[in-house]
Motif scaffolding. Sequence first.
Motif, PDB file in Angstrom:
ATOM      1  N   ASP A  30       0.817  -1.213   0.000  1.00 51.74           N
ATOM      2  CA  ASP A  30       0.000   0.000   0.000  1.00 51.74           C
ATOM      3  C   ASP A  30       0.851   1.264   0.000  1.00 51.74           C
ATOM      4  O   ASP A  30       0.519   2.265  -0.636  1.00 51.74           O
ATOM      5  CB  ASP A  30      -0.928  -0.007   1.214  1.00 51.74           C
ATOM      6  N   SER A  31       1.960   1.203   0.725  1.00 52.40           N
ATOM      7  CA  SER A  31       2.764   2.421   0.881  1.00 52.40           C
ATOM      8  C   SER A  31       3.845   2.584  -0.183  1.00 52.40           C
ATOM      9  O   SER A  31       4.257   3.710  -0.467  1.00 52.40           O
ATOM     10  CB  SER A  31       3.427   2.421   2.266  1.00 52.40           C
ATOM     11  N   ILE A  32       4.303   1.504  -0.766  1.00 58.40           N
ATOM     12  CA  ILE A  32       5.458   1.601  -1.675  1.00 58.40           C
ATOM     13  C   ILE A  32       5.138   1.051  -3.067  1.00 58.40           C
ATOM     14  O   ILE A  32       5.226   1.750  -4.079  1.00 58.40           O
ATOM     15  CB  ILE A  32       6.675   0.854  -1.082  1.00 58.40           C
ATOM     16  N   LEU A  33       4.776  -0.221  -3.128  1.00 51.04           N
ATOM     17  CA  LEU A  33       4.677  -0.879  -4.436  1.00 51.04           C
ATOM     18  C   LEU A  33       3.535  -0.316  -5.272  1.00 51.04           C
ATOM     19  O   LEU A  33       3.716  -0.056  -6.471  1.00 51.04           O
ATOM     20  CB  LEU A  33       4.488  -2.390  -4.238  1.00 51.04           C
ATOM     21  N   ILE A  34       2.357  -0.155  -4.696  1.00 48.86           N
ATOM     22  CA  ILE A  34       1.213   0.299  -5.498  1.00 48.86           C
ATOM     23  C   ILE A  34       1.449   1.694  -6.078  1.00 48.86           C
ATOM     24  O   ILE A  34       1.247   1.919  -7.282  1.00 48.86           O
ATOM     25  CB  ILE A  34      -0.070   0.239  -4.668  1.00 48.86           C
ATOM     26  N   PRO A  35       1.919   2.675  -5.269  1.00 47.30           N
ATOM     27  CA  PRO A  35       2.233   3.986  -5.878  1.00 47.30           C
ATOM     28  C   PRO A  35       3.332   3.885  -6.932  1.00 47.30           C
ATOM     29  O   PRO A  35       3.279   4.563  -7.960  1.00 47.30           O
ATOM     30  CB  PRO A  35       2.673   4.838  -4.691  1.00 47.30           C
ATOM     31  N   ALA A  36       4.325   3.019  -6.623  1.00 46.15           N
ATOM     32  CA  ALA A  36       5.417   2.876  -7.592  1.00 46.15           C
ATOM     33  C   ALA A  36       4.889   2.284  -8.900  1.00 46.15           C
ATOM     34  O   ALA A  36       5.238   2.735  -9.999  1.00 46.15           O
ATOM     35  CB  ALA A  36       6.526   2.012  -7.008  1.00 46.15           C
ATOM     36  N   LEU A  37       4.052   1.256  -8.804  1.00 46.84           N
ATOM     37  CA  LEU A  37       3.488   0.646 -10.016  1.00 46.84           C
ATOM     38  C   LEU A  37       2.592   1.636 -10.750  1.00 46.84           C
ATOM     39  O   LEU A  37       2.540   1.661 -11.985  1.00 46.84           O
ATOM     40  CB  LEU A  37       2.705  -0.616  -9.638  1.00 46.84           C
ATOM     41  N   ARG A  38       1.871   2.479  -9.953  1.00 45.36           N
ATOM     42  CA  ARG A  38       0.999   3.476 -10.578  1.00 45.36           C
ATOM     43  C   ARG A  38       1.852   4.496 -11.383  1.00 45.36           C
ATOM     44  O   ARG A  38       1.529   4.837 -12.514  1.00 45.36           O
ATOM     45  CB  ARG A  38       0.174   4.185  -9.516  1.00 45.36           C
ATOM     46  N   ASP A  39       2.960   4.909 -10.772  1.00 47.35           N
ATOM     47  CA  ASP A  39       3.851   5.836 -11.475  1.00 47.35           C
ATOM     48  C   ASP A  39       4.476   5.179 -12.704  1.00 47.35           C
ATOM     49  O   ASP A  39       4.625   5.811 -13.771  1.00 47.35           O
ATOM     50  CB  ASP A  39       4.969   6.317 -10.537  1.00 47.35           C
ATOM     51  N   LEU A  40       4.841   3.901 -12.543  1.00 50.86           N
ATOM     52  CA  LEU A  40       5.428   3.178 -13.672  1.00 50.86           C
ATOM     53  C   LEU A  40       4.429   3.049 -14.818  1.00 50.86           C
ATOM     54  O   LEU A  40       4.775   3.204 -15.996  1.00 50.86           O
ATOM     55  CB  LEU A  40       5.898   1.792 -13.211  1.00 50.86           C
ATOM     56  N   ARG A  41       3.161   2.770 -14.482  1.00 52.56           N
ATOM     57  CA  ARG A  41       2.125   2.676 -15.508  1.00 52.56           C
ATOM     58  C   ARG A  41       1.957   4.018 -16.219  1.00 52.56           C
ATOM     59  O   ARG A  41       1.824   4.059 -17.452  1.00 52.56           O
ATOM     60  CB  ARG A  41       0.809   2.244 -14.883  1.00 52.56           C
ATOM     61  N   THR A  42       1.999   5.099 -15.440  1.00 50.49           N
ATOM     62  CA  THR A  42       1.884   6.431 -16.064  1.00 50.49           C
ATOM     63  C   THR A  42       3.038   6.692 -17.027  1.00 50.49           C
ATOM     64  O   THR A  42       2.856   7.184 -18.150  1.00 50.49           O
ATOM     65  CB  THR A  42       1.848   7.509 -14.980  1.00 50.49           C
ATOM     66  N   ASP A  43       4.269   6.333 -16.568  1.00 51.83           N
ATOM     67  CA  ASP A  43       5.432   6.528 -17.435  1.00 51.83           C
ATOM     68  C   ASP A  43       5.334   5.676 -18.700  1.00 51.83           C
ATOM     69  O   ASP A  43       5.693   6.119 -19.799  1.00 51.83           O
ATOM     70  CB  ASP A  43       6.711   6.176 -16.680  1.00 51.83           C
ATOM     71  N   LEU A  44       4.829   4.439 -18.544  1.00 48.81           N
ATOM     72  CA  LEU A  44       4.685   3.569 -19.711  1.00 48.81           C
ATOM     73  C   LEU A  44       3.660   4.140 -20.687  1.00 48.81           C
ATOM     74  O   LEU A  44       3.837   4.066 -21.916  1.00 48.81           O
ATOM     75  CB  LEU A  44       4.281   2.162 -19.271  1.00 48.81           C
ATOM     76  N   GLN A  45       2.582   4.698 -20.154  1.00 48.06           N
ATOM     77  CA  GLN A  45       1.585   5.310 -21.036  1.00 48.06           C
ATOM     78  C   GLN A  45       2.177   6.484 -21.808  1.00 48.06           C
ATOM     79  O   GLN A  45       1.956   6.632 -23.014  1.00 48.06           O
ATOM     80  CB  GLN A  45       0.382   5.765 -20.207  1.00 48.06           C
ATOM     81  N   LYS A  46       2.953   7.320 -21.085  1.00 49.67           N
ATOM     82  CA  LYS A  46       3.602   8.439 -21.775  1.00 49.67           C
ATOM     83  C   LYS A  46       4.595   7.941 -22.822  1.00 49.67           C
ATOM     84  O   LYS A  46       4.679   8.481 -23.926  1.00 49.67           O
ATOM     85  CB  LYS A  46       4.326   9.325 -20.764  1.00 49.67           C
ATOM     86  N   THR A  47       5.318   6.889 -22.437  1.00 47.99           N
ATOM     87  CA  THR A  47       6.273   6.325 -23.393  1.00 47.99           C
ATOM     88  C   THR A  47       5.568   5.790 -24.626  1.00 47.99           C
ATOM     89  O   THR A  47       6.016   5.964 -25.764  1.00 47.99           O
ATOM     90  CB  THR A  47       7.095   5.208 -22.731  1.00 47.99           C
ATOM     91  N   ASN A  48       4.446   5.117 -24.414  1.00 45.66           N
ATOM     92  CA  ASN A  48       3.677   4.612 -25.559  1.00 45.66           C
ATOM     93  C   ASN A  48       3.189   5.749 -26.444  1.00 45.66           C
ATOM     94  O   ASN A  48       3.175   5.632 -27.679  1.00 45.66           O
ATOM     95  CB  ASN A  48       2.494   3.774 -25.055  1.00 45.66           C
ATOM     96  N   GLU A  49       2.774   6.845 -25.811  1.00 46.08           N
ATOM     97  CA  GLU A  49       2.334   7.988 -26.615  1.00 46.08           C
ATOM     98  C   GLU A  49       3.490   8.541 -27.456  1.00 46.08           C
ATOM     99  O   GLU A  49       3.316   8.860 -28.637  1.00 46.08           O
ATOM    100  CB  GLU A  49       1.792   9.078 -25.691  1.00 46.08           C
ATOM    101  N   VAL A  50       4.665   8.634 -26.834  1.00 47.12           N
ATOM    102  CA  VAL A  50       5.839   9.123 -27.586  1.00 47.12           C
ATOM    103  C   VAL A  50       6.169   8.173 -28.734  1.00 47.12           C
ATOM    104  O   VAL A  50       6.454   8.600 -29.853  1.00 47.12           O
ATOM    105  CB  VAL A  50       7.040   9.282 -26.630  1.00 47.12           C
ATOM    106  N   VAL A  51       6.124   6.865 -28.433  1.00 52.76           N
ATOM    107  CA  VAL A  51       6.412   5.876 -29.488  1.00 52.76           C
ATOM    108  C   VAL A  51       5.402   5.987 -30.623  1.00 52.76           C
ATOM    109  O   VAL A  51       5.758   5.916 -31.806  1.00 52.76           O
ATOM    110  CB  VAL A  51       6.423   4.460 -28.888  1.00 52.76           C
ATOM    111  N   ASN A  52       4.130   6.164 -30.262  1.00 50.26           N
ATOM    112  CA  ASN A  52       3.107   6.315 -31.301  1.00 50.26           C
ATOM    113  C   ASN A  52       3.347   7.565 -32.145  1.00 50.26           C
ATOM    114  O   ASN A  52       3.195   7.541 -33.377  1.00 50.26           O
ATOM    115  CB  ASN A  52       1.716   6.366 -30.662  1.00 50.26           C
TER     116      ASN A  52
END
Length: 368
Positions: free
Chosen positions: A92-114
Amino acid sequence: MMTPCSVHQIFGYTSTLSVLNSELNSTVSNAVERQDLVRVSFRYSLEFTFKDSSVTKEDLDEAIANGVKLALQEQQKSLDSVVASAVREAMDSILIPALRDLRTDLQKTNEVVNNVSGEIERVAAMAKRTQDRVDSVQAAAREDRRSVIDLKKQLDLLTTKLTDLEDRGRRNNIRLVGLPEMLEGSDTVGYIKANLPKWIPSLEGHNIDIERAHRVYDGRDTNTKKPRTLIFRLLRWQDRSAILKGARKAYPVKHATNTTLLFFPDFSPTTTAKRKSFSPVMKKATAMGLEPFLIYPAVMKIEHGGKKMAFESPQLAEDFINSLPRKLNPATPQCVDGAPAFPPDLNSAANDAGNQHAGEGNLVDMND
């Protein structure tokens, strides 16, 4: 593409998980140690309680084992609860926020790739259009090149025809070089007609008709001592041929003023330039005892060893003459490097003709 920020976050998550794993291992170790202490304490307690009773050692050991088992089960439940609670808190305190941030970065990366993929597709489309245009231009250039080649062939053919027509138009012309200025007076035709038999004895008794005659303006200063070339046109080609052949037989043709008169056929500038290019090699051939002559339009002929040879370019004639043993023609003035020293009046008069005749010293067109 993964951004540098995402990479740093992943390394941070990995470090956090390592710390959490260390804490869990420490908690488990502490629980195991407490279990061992509970088991030892429980054994001592039972032994003290039943030391004066009739309970056998086997029963005591069994009771101890059951007690320890129950205690361990309770301890295991407590440990599982602690571990589960710790894992939930960590997630709750570490992994979930980290995964949420990672998902956001991946989405941005996908947008850049597109976006990059779209740009690549647009560039590829532009490159294809450019290639199509280049292919079209190259095809047009090849067609233009063929057209230019065809036009050049037509131009060469038309130039040849034009040169031939101009030469035919000059066919009855003769260029007279060396005649002093003003001697002809106002009646140039009558003067030439009256003096031709005197200059060329073979023309005695010939009725030669001259259509017109005039001096050639060559851009020189009128005060020069060298007379301008006089050109006259005959009515009949046979008269032209008779004059040229007679001048060759009577060479040198002398005027009353003791100047040498030279008679040359008249050609177009193109033909004249071709014939004049043979002048050096004709000098060399004459110095070696040969009798070179030109035929129309510009072909040099030499008779050597009983064979007649024709050369269409000065270089071919030069190569042939250089292959022959050198000797000085007794009838030719002094020789310098294989080139005869023609009489000064012949050289100067030929140059004064305005480069309109072919071959210095070639008095007759041997095609006649």
